[in-house]
Write a protein that holds these residues in place. Structure first.
Motif, PDB file in Angstrom:
ATOM      1  N   TYR A   1     -68.482  12.188  16.464  1.00 44.05           N
ATOM      2  CA  TYR A   1     -69.147  11.002  15.901  1.00 44.05           C
ATOM      3  C   TYR A   1     -70.105  11.496  14.815  1.00 44.05           C
ATOM      4  O   TYR A   1     -70.902  12.413  15.060  1.00 44.05           O
ATOM      5  CB  TYR A   1     -69.900  10.297  17.030  1.00 44.05           C
TER       6      TYR A   1
ATOM      7  N   CYS B   1     -72.689   2.426  12.490  1.00 46.53           N
ATOM      8  CA  CYS B   1     -72.243   2.051  13.842  1.00 46.53           C
ATOM      9  C   CYS B   1     -72.751   0.649  14.176  1.00 46.53           C
ATOM     10  O   CYS B   1     -73.963   0.413  14.228  1.00 46.53           O
ATOM     11  CB  CYS B   1     -72.755   3.046  14.887  1.00 46.53           C
ATOM     12  N   VAL B   2     -71.781  -0.255  14.419  1.00 47.70           N
ATOM     13  CA  VAL B   2     -72.170  -1.647  14.689  1.00 47.70           C
ATOM     14  C   VAL B   2     -72.374  -1.865  16.193  1.00 47.70           C
ATOM     15  O   VAL B   2     -72.554  -2.993  16.636  1.00 47.70           O
ATOM     16  CB  VAL B   2     -71.124  -2.641  14.144  1.00 47.70           C
ATOM     17  N   ASP B   3     -72.315  -0.791  16.955  1.00 49.92           N
ATOM     18  CA  ASP B   3     -72.551  -0.821  18.405  1.00 49.92           C
ATOM     19  C   ASP B   3     -71.621  -1.797  19.116  1.00 49.92           C
ATOM     20  O   ASP B   3     -72.033  -2.493  20.041  1.00 49.92           O
ATOM     21  CB  ASP B   3     -74.025  -1.186  18.673  1.00 49.92           C
TER      22      ASP B   3
ATOM     23  N   ASN C   1     -69.207  -0.991  20.985  1.00 48.04           N
ATOM     24  CA  ASN C   1     -68.894  -0.370  22.289  1.00 48.04           C
ATOM     25  C   ASN C   1     -67.401  -0.136  22.521  1.00 48.04           C
ATOM     26  O   ASN C   1     -66.990   0.291  23.590  1.00 48.04           O
ATOM     27  CB  ASN C   1     -69.459  -1.201  23.452  1.00 48.04           C
ATOM     28  N   LEU C   2     -66.586  -0.399  21.486  1.00 47.49           N
ATOM     29  CA  LEU C   2     -65.138  -0.228  21.673  1.00 47.49           C
ATOM     30  C   LEU C   2     -64.768   1.228  21.943  1.00 47.49           C
ATOM     31  O   LEU C   2     -63.857   1.517  22.718  1.00 47.49           O
ATOM     32  CB  LEU C   2     -64.387  -0.717  20.426  1.00 47.49           C
ATOM     33  N   CYS C   3     -65.492   2.158  21.294  1.00 44.29           N
ATOM     34  CA  CYS C   3     -65.160   3.576  21.497  1.00 44.29           C
ATOM     35  C   CYS C   3     -65.349   3.975  22.960  1.00 44.29           C
ATOM     36  O   CYS C   3     -64.672   4.871  23.455  1.00 44.29           O
ATOM     37  CB  CYS C   3     -65.979   4.469  20.574  1.00 44.29           C
TER      38      CYS C   3
ATOM     39  N   ARG D   1     -70.543   9.090  21.178  1.00 45.05           N
ATOM     40  CA  ARG D   1     -71.734   9.102  20.310  1.00 45.05           C
ATOM     41  C   ARG D   1     -72.830   9.992  20.887  1.00 45.05           C
ATOM     42  O   ARG D   1     -73.791  10.327  20.201  1.00 45.05           O
ATOM     43  CB  ARG D   1     -72.258   7.661  20.110  1.00 45.05           C
TER      44      ARG D   1
ATOM     45  N   CYS E   1     -62.581   2.921  16.460  1.00 43.10           N
ATOM     46  CA  CYS E   1     -63.689   2.850  15.509  1.00 43.10           C
ATOM     47  C   CYS E   1     -63.183   2.580  14.088  1.00 43.10           C
ATOM     48  O   CYS E   1     -63.789   1.808  13.346  1.00 43.10           O
ATOM     49  CB  CYS E   1     -64.496   4.146  15.568  1.00 43.10           C
TER      50      CYS E   1
ATOM     51  N   MET F   1     -64.442  -0.294  11.648  1.00 43.11           N
ATOM     52  CA  MET F   1     -64.916   0.011  10.286  1.00 43.11           C
ATOM     53  C   MET F   1     -64.173  -0.839   9.266  1.00 43.11           C
ATOM     54  O   MET F   1     -64.749  -1.397   8.336  1.00 43.11           O
ATOM     55  CB  MET F   1     -64.711   1.506   9.968  1.00 43.11           C
TER      56      MET F   1
ATOM     57  N   ILE G   1     -65.921   8.019  13.535  1.00 44.34           N
ATOM     58  CA  ILE G   1     -65.504   8.980  14.567  1.00 44.34           C
ATOM     59  C   ILE G   1     -64.203   9.582  14.045  1.00 44.34           C
ATOM     60  O   ILE G   1     -63.315   8.846  13.618  1.00 44.34           O
ATOM     61  CB  ILE G   1     -65.244   8.298  15.925  1.00 44.34           C
TER      62      ILE G   1
HETATM   63  S1  SF4 Z   1     -66.414   2.021  17.872  1.00 42.90           S
HETATM   64 FE1  SF4 Z   1     -67.532   2.832  16.129  1.00 42.90          FE
HETATM   65  S2  SF4 Z   1     -68.814   1.144  15.541  1.00 42.90           S
HETATM   66 FE2  SF4 Z   1     -68.128   0.643  17.560  1.00 42.90          FE
HETATM   67  S3  SF4 Z   1     -69.717   1.486  18.886  1.00 42.90           S
HETATM   68 FE3  SF4 Z   1     -68.210   3.079  18.664  1.00 42.90          FE
HETATM   69  S4  SF4 Z   1     -68.956   4.306  16.975  1.00 42.90           S
HETATM   70 FE4  SF4 Z   1     -70.060   2.390  16.862  1.00 42.90          FE
END
Ligand code: SF4
Ligand code: SF4
Length: 468
Positions: free
Chosen positions: A247, A269-271, A273-275, A286, A303, A307, A317
């Motif tokens: 990350y 990072c929009v947080d 949480n998908l990752c 992260r 991610c 993005m 990532i």
């Molecule tokens: S998938 Fe990418 S944008 Fe979404 S929380 Fe994880 S690092 Fe952040």
């Protein structure tokens, strides 16, 4: 001194990184329900996993020269690999093969981290296969979490029952697939599924089926976290140029939710949480490099999709190395481990090549008669007896010629033999010499066995002829 040490330790910032077991809130009751993910790396992963499973199950059905191409024939202590047959005495070759495979793994790990774990490890392939069945029958990640929490009902029981039935079927196929390398596949499968297999064959199939069911259905990431030694020592093979799933904290932080196209001071990072949700081992990449990460790339694909939705460039990532984050690309010769593993791998492959090249297609073992050193014959001759153990290591029946060389005019009781493919023949042989021609009570001689149609294929062994 103590004071000084305490002051310096206080200066080091410590960050607590929760383990997957600590994250029960994101993984229902400690169980990881990972979201299925599509994307570039997942296409590679699922394609390679499918290829691995197909090869594993189908290879035993390939025939070669009238028998199963890959077959560990334990009863006759032979291992067939297409045109080659190996006996226990050839198992150095298998040892070289496994050592070469280990160094090849180290070599690949040095470049791409744990890609073996993510893309080719059977544990990953079967776990993703079982998870696919689970998703088809119980629904998406959220539906599965809800189903876990709901009380037992007819619908829940039928979904669960169907899932476990399919898992058991796949496990049985896997057990058969494994044992089919030891018992002919075309005989094993019908026998297992008609319950007519022998006790030992059935016991081994059920044992491997049970292991598959528990490993891929229940234990899953626990196998990687607690049972696999590779996850523990993999970092010893890494250097700062090894590409691992990373990350980019500089670009991503500080993280935070936002609307699309909204101007913000936050990092990329929009947080979302998908990752974390797609991660089969339940970690948050992260938090930095963690031994739980199997480099499967699911978080990279997840991610990149986020993005793209937010109009940011991909790669927050990505598979990257510490050095490439700083923009450096060093020459390969500066990597000590590359040179070390590369040289070791090359040396092992050369040794293995030499071992294969110097393998004899015939083996010979000459054993002297232990009962008597010699016998006197009625026609004034001296006779010595031997037992020749000749093995035809090829996969074709062969005729062999036996020759003796030495100082005396030996007369052989027989000089030809026919040996079936892969068989060992025990040939009792008598050598006779007229007593008048013997001037020594001990003469050295050489037994030579030659392939009748290709005399270049030969093997020889020294022995001794005794006289009074
Ligand atoms: S998938 Fe990418 S944008 Fe979404 S929380 Fe994880 S690092 Fe952040
Ligand atoms: S962190 Fe990413 S690459 Fe590592 S195991 Fe989880 S999803 Fe796979």
């Amino acid at each position: 001194m103590v004071q000084q040490a305490r002051q310096s330790s206080e200066a080091i910032p410590v960050t607590f990184i929760p383990s997957p077991q600590d994250k029960k809130s994101s993984h229902q009751g400690g169980k990881i329900h990972f979201r299925s993910q599509r994307g570039y790396f997942q296409r590679w992963r699922s394609g390679l996993n499918a290829l691995l499973i197909a090869l594993f199950l189908l290879l035993p059905f390939i025939d070669w020269q009238g028998r199963q191409a890959i077959w560990f024939d334990l009863a006759n202590q032979q291992f067939y690999f297409f045109g080659a047959s190996l006996w226990p005495q050839d198992f150095t070759l298998l040892a070289w093969f496994f050592i070469a495979a280990a160094f090849a793994l180290f070599f690949v790990t040095l470049f791409w981290g744990r890609v073996w774990c993510g893309y080719l490890c059977p544990q990953t392939a079967w776990t993703f296969g079982f998870a696919w069945v689970e998703e088809k029958l119980e629904g998406s990640r959220n539906q599965r979490i809800k189903l876990d929490a709901s009380p037992m009902s007819l619908s829940k029981a039928s979904k669960r029952g169907g899932k476990h039935l399919l898992w058991i079927l796949i496990s049985l196929l896997t057990g058969c697939g494994f044992i089919a390398y030891f018992v002919p596949a075309k005989q094993l499968y019908p026998e297992i599924f008609t319950f007519s297999a022998g006790f030992l064959d059935s016991a081994w199939v059920y044992f491997f089926a049970l292991c598959t069911y528990l490993n891929a259905g229940w234990m899953r990431e626990q196998m990687c976290l607690h049972c696999c030694p590779y996850s523990r020592f993999q970092s010893a093979m890494f250097d700062s140029f090894t590409k691992t799933v990373t990350y980019d904290a500089q670009r991503g932080e500080s993280r935070g939710p936002r609307k699309r196209k909204q101007a913000t001071e936050l990092g990329d990072c929009v947080d979302c949480n998908l990752c974390v949700e797609v991660c089969p081992t339940g970690i948050d990449i992260r938090n930095g490099l963690q031994y739980e990460c199997i480099n499967c790339g699911a978080c990279v694909d997840a991610c990149d999709q986020t993005m793209s939705k937010f109009g940011y460039r991909p790669g927050l990532i990505s598979y990257t190395s510490e050095e490439s984050l700083t923009g450096q690309t060093p020459p390969l010769w500066q990597r000590k481990r590359f040179i070390g593993y590369g040289a070791a791998l090359l040396a092992i492959l050369c040794t293995m090549g030499l071992d294969i090249y110097s393998r004899d297609p015939i083996t010979l073992n000459v054993i002297r008669d232990r009962q008597s050193l010699y016998r006197e014959t009625l026609d004034d001759g001296i006779e010595n007896s031997y037992l020749l153990k000749i093995r035809n290591k090829t996969q074709q029946d062969k005729h062999y010629r036996i020759e003796i060389s030495g100082a005396l005019p030996y007369k052989l009781s027989t000089n030809r033999v026919h040996i079936a493919a892969g068989e060992q023949y025990e040939l009792p042989l008598t050598l006779t010499v007229p007593v008048a021609q013997i001037d020594n009570n001990r003469s050295n001689l050489l037994f030579k066995v030659l392939e009748a149609d290709a005399p270049d294929n030969s093997v020889s062994q020294k022995s001794v002829f005794f006289a009074p």
